[in-house]
Design a protein around this motif. Sequence first.
Motif, PDB file in Angstrom:
ATOM      1  N   GLU A  72     -32.816  -9.569  38.589  1.00  0.00           N
ATOM      2  CA  GLU A  72     -32.489  -9.567  37.163  1.00  0.00           C
ATOM      3  C   GLU A  72     -32.048 -10.973  36.749  1.00  0.00           C
ATOM      4  OE1 GLU A  72     -32.384  -7.242  33.683  1.00  0.00           O
ATOM      5  OE2 GLU A  72     -32.709  -6.478  35.710  1.00  0.00           O
ATOM      6  N   GLY A  73     -32.627 -11.485  35.677  1.00  0.00           N
ATOM      7  CA  GLY A  73     -32.231 -12.810  35.198  1.00  0.00           C
ATOM      8  C   GLY A  73     -32.780 -13.950  36.021  1.00  0.00           C
ATOM      9  N   LEU A  74     -33.925 -13.722  36.685  1.00  0.00           N
ATOM     10  CA  LEU A  74     -34.513 -14.784  37.513  1.00  0.00           C
ATOM     11  C   LEU A  74     -34.843 -16.015  36.685  1.00  0.00           C
ATOM     12  CD1 LEU A  74     -35.744 -15.682  40.282  1.00  0.00           C
ATOM     13  CD2 LEU A  74     -37.928 -14.773  39.438  1.00  0.00           C
ATOM     14  N   THR A  75     -35.437 -15.802  35.511  1.00  0.00           N
ATOM     15  CA  THR A  75     -35.831 -16.938  34.670  1.00  0.00           C
ATOM     16  C   THR A  75     -34.631 -17.798  34.311  1.00  0.00           C
ATOM     17  OG1 THR A  75     -37.656 -15.652  33.744  1.00  0.00           O
ATOM     18  CG2 THR A  75     -36.943 -17.596  32.509  1.00  0.00           C
ATOM     19  N   GLU A  76     -33.529 -17.147  33.928  1.00  0.00           N
ATOM     20  CA  GLU A  76     -32.333 -17.891  33.536  1.00  0.00           C
ATOM     21  C   GLU A  76     -31.753 -18.664  34.716  1.00  0.00           C
ATOM     22  OE1 GLU A  76     -32.951 -14.749  32.840  1.00  0.00           O
ATOM     23  OE2 GLU A  76     -33.309 -14.930  30.658  1.00  0.00           O
ATOM     24  N   ARG A  77     -31.753 -18.049  35.900  1.00  0.00           N
ATOM     25  CA  ARG A  77     -31.200 -18.734  37.070  1.00  0.00           C
ATOM     26  C   ARG A  77     -32.031 -19.948  37.455  1.00  0.00           C
ATOM     27  NH1 ARG A  77     -32.073 -18.884  42.459  1.00  0.00           N
ATOM     28  NH2 ARG A  77     -33.594 -17.160  42.508  1.00  0.00           N
ATOM     29  N   LEU A  78     -33.348 -19.778  37.465  1.00  0.00           N
ATOM     30  CA  LEU A  78     -34.206 -20.891  37.841  1.00  0.00           C
ATOM     31  C   LEU A  78     -34.202 -21.984  36.776  1.00  0.00           C
ATOM     32  CD1 LEU A  78     -37.249 -19.031  39.443  1.00  0.00           C
ATOM     33  CD2 LEU A  78     -35.291 -20.095  40.572  1.00  0.00           C
ATOM     34  N   PHE A  82     -33.178 -25.833  37.369  1.00  0.00           N
ATOM     35  CA  PHE A  82     -34.019 -26.940  36.910  1.00  0.00           C
ATOM     36  C   PHE A  82     -33.205 -27.921  36.069  1.00  0.00           C
ATOM     37  CE2 PHE A  82     -36.591 -28.861  33.576  1.00  0.00           C
ATOM     38  CZ  PHE A  82     -37.686 -29.363  34.265  1.00  0.00           C
ATOM     39  N   ASN A  83     -32.460 -27.401  35.094  1.00  0.00           N
ATOM     40  CA  ASN A  83     -31.695 -28.273  34.193  1.00  0.00           C
ATOM     41  C   ASN A  83     -30.621 -29.051  34.948  1.00  0.00           C
ATOM     42  OD1 ASN A  83     -33.167 -27.483  31.941  1.00  0.00           O
ATOM     43  ND2 ASN A  83     -31.758 -25.836  31.404  1.00  0.00           N
ATOM     44  N   GLN A  84     -29.954 -28.377  35.890  1.00  0.00           N
ATOM     45  CA  GLN A  84     -28.904 -29.066  36.645  1.00  0.00           C
ATOM     46  C   GLN A  84     -29.493 -30.183  37.504  1.00  0.00           C
ATOM     47  OE1 GLN A  84     -26.603 -26.541  39.231  1.00  0.00           O
ATOM     48  NE2 GLN A  84     -25.195 -28.170  39.818  1.00  0.00           N
ATOM     49  N   ARG A  86     -32.350 -31.784  37.013  1.00  0.00           N
ATOM     50  CA  ARG A  86     -32.835 -32.834  36.117  1.00  0.00           C
ATOM     51  C   ARG A  86     -31.677 -33.683  35.593  1.00  0.00           C
ATOM     52  NH1 ARG A  86     -33.585 -33.130  30.498  1.00  0.00           N
ATOM     53  NH2 ARG A  86     -35.259 -34.561  29.862  1.00  0.00           N
ATOM     54  N   ASP A  87     -30.593 -33.029  35.147  1.00  0.00           N
ATOM     55  CA  ASP A  87     -29.456 -33.766  34.602  1.00  0.00           C
ATOM     56  C   ASP A  87     -28.795 -34.636  35.671  1.00  0.00           C
ATOM     57  OD1 ASP A  87     -29.942 -32.548  32.199  1.00  0.00           O
ATOM     58  OD2 ASP A  87     -28.315 -31.089  32.360  1.00  0.00           O
ATOM     59  N   THR A  88     -28.718 -34.128  36.898  1.00  0.00           N
ATOM     60  CA  THR A  88     -28.123 -34.898  37.987  1.00  0.00           C
ATOM     61  C   THR A  88     -28.944 -36.144  38.282  1.00  0.00           C
ATOM     62  OG1 THR A  88     -27.152 -32.910  38.985  1.00  0.00           O
ATOM     63  CG2 THR A  88     -27.431 -34.831  40.409  1.00  0.00           C
ATOM     64  N   LEU A  89     -30.276 -35.995  38.288  1.00  0.00           N
ATOM     65  CA  LEU A  89     -31.140 -37.135  38.558  1.00  0.00           C
ATOM     66  C   LEU A  89     -31.087 -38.158  37.420  1.00  0.00           C
ATOM     67  CD1 LEU A  89     -34.195 -35.267  40.110  1.00  0.00           C
ATOM     68  CD2 LEU A  89     -32.572 -36.750  41.299  1.00  0.00           C
ATOM     69  N   ILE A  90     -31.067 -37.683  36.184  1.00  0.00           N
ATOM     70  CA  ILE A  90     -30.955 -38.600  35.043  1.00  0.00           C
ATOM     71  C   ILE A  90     -29.635 -39.369  35.108  1.00  0.00           C
ATOM     72  CG2 ILE A  90     -30.654 -38.720  32.536  1.00  0.00           C
ATOM     73  CD1 ILE A  90     -32.665 -36.467  32.270  1.00  0.00           C
ATOM     74  N   THR A 134     -37.271 -36.094  47.166  1.00  0.00           N
ATOM     75  CA  THR A 134     -36.499 -35.120  47.935  1.00  0.00           C
ATOM     76  C   THR A 134     -35.909 -34.040  47.038  1.00  0.00           C
ATOM     77  OG1 THR A 134     -35.939 -36.797  49.593  1.00  0.00           O
ATOM     78  CG2 THR A 134     -34.555 -34.837  49.498  1.00  0.00           C
ATOM     79  N   ALA A 135     -35.241 -34.449  45.962  1.00  0.00           N
ATOM     80  CA  ALA A 135     -34.570 -33.483  45.091  1.00  0.00           C
ATOM     81  C   ALA A 135     -35.566 -32.543  44.420  1.00  0.00           C
ATOM     82  CB  ALA A 135     -33.744 -34.219  44.037  1.00  0.00           C
ATOM     83  N   ILE A 136     -36.667 -33.082  43.938  1.00  0.00           N
ATOM     84  CA  ILE A 136     -37.629 -32.258  43.208  1.00  0.00           C
ATOM     85  C   ILE A 136     -38.407 -31.353  44.156  1.00  0.00           C
ATOM     86  CG2 ILE A 136     -39.698 -32.333  41.747  1.00  0.00           C
ATOM     87  CD1 ILE A 136     -38.545 -34.883  40.494  1.00  0.00           C
ATOM     88  N   GLN A 137     -38.675 -31.814  45.374  1.00  0.00           N
ATOM     89  CA  GLN A 137     -39.371 -30.964  46.338  1.00  0.00           C
ATOM     90  C   GLN A 137     -38.514 -29.767  46.715  1.00  0.00           C
ATOM     91  OE1 GLN A 137     -42.559 -31.676  47.052  1.00  0.00           O
ATOM     92  NE2 GLN A 137     -42.668 -29.674  48.039  1.00  0.00           N
ATOM     93  N   TYR A 138     -37.225 -29.974  46.918  1.00  0.00           N
ATOM     94  CA  TYR A 138     -36.324 -28.855  47.202  1.00  0.00           C
ATOM     95  C   TYR A 138     -36.253 -27.901  46.010  1.00  0.00           C
ATOM     96  CZ  TYR A 138     -34.516 -30.690  51.628  1.00  0.00           C
ATOM     97  OH  TYR A 138     -34.395 -31.120  52.935  1.00  0.00           O
ATOM     98  N   LEU A 139     -36.200 -28.441  44.805  1.00  0.00           N
ATOM     99  CA  LEU A 139     -36.177 -27.607  43.603  1.00  0.00           C
ATOM    100  C   LEU A 139     -37.445 -26.769  43.506  1.00  0.00           C
ATOM    101  CD1 LEU A 139     -35.064 -26.788  40.799  1.00  0.00           C
ATOM    102  CD2 LEU A 139     -36.173 -28.846  39.879  1.00  0.00           C
ATOM    103  N   ARG A 140     -38.576 -27.387  43.744  1.00  0.00           N
ATOM    104  CA  ARG A 140     -39.858 -26.685  43.659  1.00  0.00           C
ATOM    105  C   ARG A 140     -39.942 -25.557  44.686  1.00  0.00           C
ATOM    106  NH1 ARG A 140     -45.493 -30.131  43.257  1.00  0.00           N
ATOM    107  NH2 ARG A 140     -46.935 -28.406  42.759  1.00  0.00           N
ATOM    108  N   GLN A 141     -39.406 -25.813  45.887  1.00  0.00           N
ATOM    109  CA  GLN A 141     -39.409 -24.782  46.926  1.00  0.00           C
ATOM    110  C   GLN A 141     -38.492 -23.627  46.545  1.00  0.00           C
ATOM    111  OE1 GLN A 141     -41.505 -24.694  49.671  1.00  0.00           O
ATOM    112  NE2 GLN A 141     -40.725 -22.586  49.633  1.00  0.00           N
ATOM    113  N   ARG A 142     -37.374 -23.919  45.905  1.00  0.00           N
ATOM    114  CA  ARG A 142     -36.474 -22.839  45.483  1.00  0.00           C
ATOM    115  C   ARG A 142     -37.160 -21.943  44.460  1.00  0.00           C
ATOM    116  NH1 ARG A 142     -32.645 -27.089  45.695  1.00  0.00           N
ATOM    117  NH2 ARG A 142     -32.545 -27.323  43.433  1.00  0.00           N
ATOM    118  N   LEU A 143     -37.942 -22.535  43.579  1.00  0.00           N
ATOM    119  CA  LEU A 143     -38.697 -21.723  42.624  1.00  0.00           C
ATOM    120  C   LEU A 143     -39.728 -20.861  43.337  1.00  0.00           C
ATOM    121  CD1 LEU A 143     -37.358 -23.601  40.457  1.00  0.00           C
ATOM    122  CD2 LEU A 143     -39.522 -23.460  39.211  1.00  0.00           C
TER     123      LEU A 143
END
Length: 253
Positions: A72-78, A82-84, A86-90, A134-143
């Motif tokens: 439940e709420g998968l879209t919101e969690r992912l 994503f936003n966190q 992205r914001d950390t990298l920026i 590294t950061a984006i590859q881990y994010l992509r795998q979590r999705l």
Amino acid sequence: MSNSTHRTQKKAQPAPPSARLVQLVAALGNGTGLGTHGCFAERMGRLFDLSDTIALDAAYKYQSMGPFRPEEGLTERLRADFNQTRDTLISGITLSFDPGEAKVKLRLPRTVETPPVFKPYERFYLSHQRQLITAIQYLRQRLRDGFAAQNHTLAQLAVLDTVFDNTLASYGRYCFAAIPMVLGKRFRSLWRAHRNQQPEDQPDPADAWVAPGGWLHQFRQEMQTLLLAELETRLEPVQGLLDALNHEEPLPQ
């Protein structure tokens, strides 16, 4: 203007991040760097050899047997993940150019050599690229992991994304590797232009180079803009996965 003319007008769509990155690289490299090509589908097809085609066909026919654990709420969690990320990298990119009192892993080279050399800036940019990968590859795998546990359609999409990621990885490395080379040419071009405009009998203090209006200050701003554009481009595949959650439909069998 008639109503019929008004109805036929289309609202201009903003360019995708990848197009913006290409435009920036072309502008800094005087038209060289990441080229644009007319037939995207044809060039994409050339990147797939026989083994890649077989892997893609297998992924398209993939039938996951589960077990599925719909969340439940998968879209919101992912989306929040994503936003966190992205914001950390920026924030990491921004602070590395002007850290102030903040503790950052990467810091813009502050020592200005005479004559100036590009190598420290190349190392700085390459370090950022490795951090993004590294950061984006881990994010992509979590999705993908979230998709695989949700239902058959999303599990199949996760497998397809893995195949595309593996197939295009070497081409992506080749394209993104062109950016530091373009930056090196831009660095040397700005330095030559500065020297040509500088009277021989006038002092040329390095402090003036990094002050607003100085050639090195301009280069640093351009490098930061390019790095942020690269981040947005690298996030496009992950953004595509998130968009798929909002338009989930069974894939044809």
